[in-house]
Scaffold this motif. Structure first.
Motif, PDB file in Angstrom:
ATOM      1  N   GLU A   1       1.525   9.731  -5.007  1.00 21.05           N
ATOM      2  CA  GLU A   1       2.510  10.684  -3.830  1.00 21.05           C
ATOM      3  C   GLU A   1       3.975  10.330  -3.931  1.00 21.05           C
ATOM      4  OE1 GLU A   1       1.258  12.923  -1.823  1.00 21.05           O
ATOM      5  OE2 GLU A   1      -1.065  12.459  -1.619  1.00 21.05           O
ATOM      6  N   ALA A   2       4.253   8.834  -4.461  1.00 19.75           N
ATOM      7  CA  ALA A   2       5.666   8.696  -4.723  1.00 19.75           C
ATOM      8  C   ALA A   2       5.457   7.167  -5.399  1.00 19.75           C
ATOM      9  CB  ALA A   2       6.266   8.518  -3.376  1.00 19.75           C
TER      10      ALA A   2
ATOM     11  N   HIS B   1     -14.408  17.176   5.797  1.00 15.79           N
ATOM     12  CA  HIS B   1     -15.279  16.775   4.398  1.00 15.79           C
ATOM     13  C   HIS B   1     -14.689  15.836   3.885  1.00 15.79           C
ATOM     14  CE1 HIS B   1     -11.911  19.160   3.372  1.00 15.79           C
ATOM     15  NE2 HIS B   1     -11.943  18.752   2.062  1.00 15.79           N
ATOM     16  N   ARG B   2     -13.392  15.186   4.323  1.00 10.88           N
ATOM     17  CA  ARG B   2     -12.944  14.069   3.701  1.00 10.88           C
ATOM     18  C   ARG B   2     -11.830  13.440   4.514  1.00 10.88           C
ATOM     19  NH1 ARG B   2      -7.557  16.320   0.280  1.00 10.88           N
ATOM     20  NH2 ARG B   2      -6.457  17.390   2.149  1.00 10.88           N
ATOM     21  N   TYR B   3     -11.782  12.017   4.073  1.00  9.97           N
ATOM     22  CA  TYR B   3     -10.405  11.304   4.730  1.00  9.97           C
ATOM     23  C   TYR B   3      -9.625  10.826   3.708  1.00  9.97           C
ATOM     24  CZ  TYR B   3     -13.945   9.829   8.604  1.00  9.97           C
ATOM     25  OH  TYR B   3     -14.840   9.796   9.685  1.00  9.97           O
ATOM     26  N   VAL B   4      -8.369  11.113   3.920  1.00  4.89           N
ATOM     27  CA  VAL B   4      -7.348  10.966   2.934  1.00  4.89           C
ATOM     28  C   VAL B   4      -6.461   9.371   3.579  1.00  4.89           C
ATOM     29  CG1 VAL B   4      -5.380  11.664   1.733  1.00  4.89           C
ATOM     30  CG2 VAL B   4      -7.208  13.285   2.154  1.00  4.89           C
ATOM     31  N   ILE B   5      -6.361   8.653   2.740  1.00  4.97           N
ATOM     32  CA  ILE B   5      -5.278   7.383   3.357  1.00  4.97           C
ATOM     33  C   ILE B   5      -4.405   7.255   1.961  1.00  4.97           C
ATOM     34  CG2 ILE B   5      -7.140   6.230   4.591  1.00  4.97           C
ATOM     35  CD1 ILE B   5      -7.674   4.278   1.882  1.00  4.97           C
ATOM     36  N   ALA B   6      -3.132   6.791   2.486  1.00  6.99           N
ATOM     37  CA  ALA B   6      -2.173   6.558   1.471  1.00  6.99           C
ATOM     38  C   ALA B   6      -1.648   5.129   1.492  1.00  6.99           C
ATOM     39  CB  ALA B   6      -1.182   7.259   1.625  1.00  6.99           C
ATOM     40  N   VAL B   7      -1.854   4.562   0.192  1.00 10.13           N
ATOM     41  CA  VAL B   7      -1.372   2.838   0.280  1.00 10.13           C
ATOM     42  C   VAL B   7      -0.201   2.749  -0.605  1.00 10.13           C
ATOM     43  CG1 VAL B   7      -2.507   0.874  -0.531  1.00 10.13           C
ATOM     44  CG2 VAL B   7      -3.956   2.590   0.367  1.00 10.13           C
TER      45      VAL B   7
ATOM     46  N   GLY C   1       8.886   5.602   8.978  1.00 10.70           N
ATOM     47  CA  GLY C   1       9.572   4.911   8.056  1.00 10.70           C
ATOM     48  C   GLY C   1       8.609   4.500   6.794  1.00 10.70           C
ATOM     49  N   GLY C   2       9.144   4.987   5.682  1.00  7.79           N
ATOM     50  CA  GLY C   2       8.381   4.674   4.410  1.00  7.79           C
ATOM     51  C   GLY C   2       6.810   5.034   4.686  1.00  7.79           C
ATOM     52  N   ILE C   3       5.927   4.084   4.387  1.00  4.12           N
ATOM     53  CA  ILE C   3       4.435   4.232   4.304  1.00  4.12           C
ATOM     54  C   ILE C   3       4.134   4.487   5.778  1.00  4.12           C
ATOM     55  CG2 ILE C   3       3.846   1.868   4.451  1.00  4.12           C
ATOM     56  CD1 ILE C   3       2.181   4.698   2.518  1.00  4.12           C
ATOM     57  N   GLY C   4       4.856   4.235   6.835  1.00  2.00           N
ATOM     58  CA  GLY C   4       4.713   4.510   8.254  1.00  2.00           C
ATOM     59  C   GLY C   4       4.579   5.849   8.440  1.00  2.00           C
ATOM     60  N   ALA C   5       4.665   6.943   7.304  1.00  4.99           N
ATOM     61  CA  ALA C   5       4.419   8.089   7.540  1.00  4.99           C
ATOM     62  C   ALA C   5       3.083   8.558   7.805  1.00  4.99           C
ATOM     63  CB  ALA C   5       5.104   8.881   6.459  1.00  4.99           C
ATOM     64  N   THR C   6       2.225   7.822   7.313  1.00  4.45           N
ATOM     65  CA  THR C   6       0.623   8.202   7.135  1.00  4.45           C
ATOM     66  C   THR C   6       0.225   8.561   8.382  1.00  4.45           C
ATOM     67  OG1 THR C   6       0.143   5.800   7.041  1.00  4.45           O
ATOM     68  CG2 THR C   6       0.203   7.154   4.963  1.00  4.45           C
TER      69      THR C   6
ATOM     70  N   ALA D   1       6.790   9.710   0.141  1.00  9.75           N
ATOM     71  CA  ALA D   1       5.425  10.438  -0.063  1.00  9.75           C
ATOM     72  C   ALA D   1       5.081  11.788   0.672  1.00  9.75           C
ATOM     73  CB  ALA D   1       4.192   9.517   0.461  1.00  9.75           C
ATOM     74  N   PHE D   2       4.459  12.479   0.270  1.00 14.06           N
ATOM     75  CA  PHE D   2       3.921  14.030   0.791  1.00 14.06           C
ATOM     76  C   PHE D   2       5.023  14.839   0.597  1.00 14.06           C
ATOM     77  CE2 PHE D   2       2.280  10.378   3.580  1.00 14.06           C
ATOM     78  CZ  PHE D   2       1.045  10.301   3.013  1.00 14.06           C
TER      79      PHE D   2
END
Ligand code: FES
Length: 319
Positions: A12-13, A60-66, A112-117, A146-147
């Motif tokens: 994603e980034a 149908h899905r879960y999406v996580i970003a790490v 902020g950053g990955i806090g966007a999830t 990301a995103f």
């Protein structure tokens, strides 16, 4: 717990991969609400919490970003290095400590950053509700954001505003300016790195009770060292209401540790006061709350036993 298959992994980034998790047989998944997270058992046995960032209508899905944290504790490294499309992962049911107040007339979102999830799922929901909102999304640079494809349309409409600081916070979002624009009825949601959490927490401290919502990835290091639940407050005892058993909680142990030593099963995950897993009702006594999950109302009924202490001699737990 659920056994899910990694259907795809998307970069994603810089340093951020998203993981799409599905049922291996194609079944629908338990529902989740915007702001919810799951525990993921990572190869090697570590357990980490990751927010769901897809549209909560999707069953149908879960999406996580790490985000790969280079000097982290190993969870993100293993997710990036060891997990491949086609692998199976054990995850918990979705759990939420960070909820959208859907009836609010307007919403201010600061990421902020990955806090966007978790906030990505929230803006998906706000779009469905046709709600009034703006999201300020802080990151170092476009390449580390990301995103961007998902957000392009919302950026165009002025609902999402990027703030890139090139690593210099002085060039980033002026939190005080954004927060000054408070209008009655606005609810605030924020999630990000410690500096942002501190700044937004400070500026929002005068907002009306119940209008400020946040999610911490980890306790603020200056307040509560990660993984440390010890050495705070005085000794006290916990009483288990169902049996009447009384257990002293010494300075160097948490309530959870004391209960486990007595053979009482306690479900935990982060053991740092951020995930909400160990929420327990109490019936008497005065807890000292050290978590980052419960709001003032909830604190009248619940306590996070991985990190709480008590200022009363005895804390009676509804166990
Ligand atoms: Fe995460 Fe207690 S185990 S809040």
């Amino acid at each position: 717990m659920l056994n899910l298959r990694v259907r795809s992994i998307v970069n994603e980034a810089v340093g951020i991969n998203s993981f799409e998790l599905v049922d291996p047989l194609g079944d629908i998944l338990p529902p989740f609400t915007a702001g919810a997270h799951i525990d993921v058992v990572i190869p090697g046995g570590l357990v980490r919490q990751y927010s769901l960032c897809n549209d909560p209508r999707e069953r149908h899905r879960y999406v996580i970003a790490v985000l790969h944290v280079v000097n982290g504790r190993g969870g993100s490294r293993a997710m990036h290095a060891d997990v491949r499309a086609g692998d199976d992962l054990t995850v918990s049911l979705p759990r939420s400590n960070f909820s959208l107040i859907e009836e609010a007339p307007r919403h201010l979102i600061i990421a902020g950053g990955i806090g966007a999830t978790p906030l990505m799922a929230m803006i998906e929901r706000l779009e469905v509700l046709e709600a009034e909102y703006v999201m300020h999304y802080c990151s170092r640079s476009p390449e580390r954001t990301a995103f961007r494809d998902r957000l392009a349309d919302l950026v165009e409409k002025g609902r999402v505003v990027y703030h890139h600081d090139d690593g210099d916070p002085a060039k980033g979002l002026r939190v005080a300016d954004v927060m000054q624009k408070y209008e009655a009825g606005t609810h605030l949601y924020y999630c990000g790195p410690p500096g942002l959490m501190e700044a937004v927490g400070r500026e929002s401290s005068r907002w009306p009770a119940g209008t400020v919502h946040s999610e911490y990835f980890a306790p603020p290091p200056t307040v509560w060292p990660l993984g440390s639940t010890r050495g705070v407050g005085d000794e006290f005892s916990v009483k288990v209401a169902s049996s009447g058993d009384l257990f002293p909680v010494p300075l160097n142990q948490s309530i959870v540790e004391v209960l486990r030593a007595a053979g009482i099963d306690c479900e935990t995950s982060c053991e740092s006061g951020v995930c909400g897993t160990c929420r327990t009702r109490y019936l008497a006594g005065t807890p000292e709350h050290h978590d980052f999950v419960l709001d003032d109302n909830e604190r009248e009924t619940y306590v996070m036993i991985c990190c709480a202490r008590a200022s009363s001699e005895v804390l009676v737990l509804d166990l």
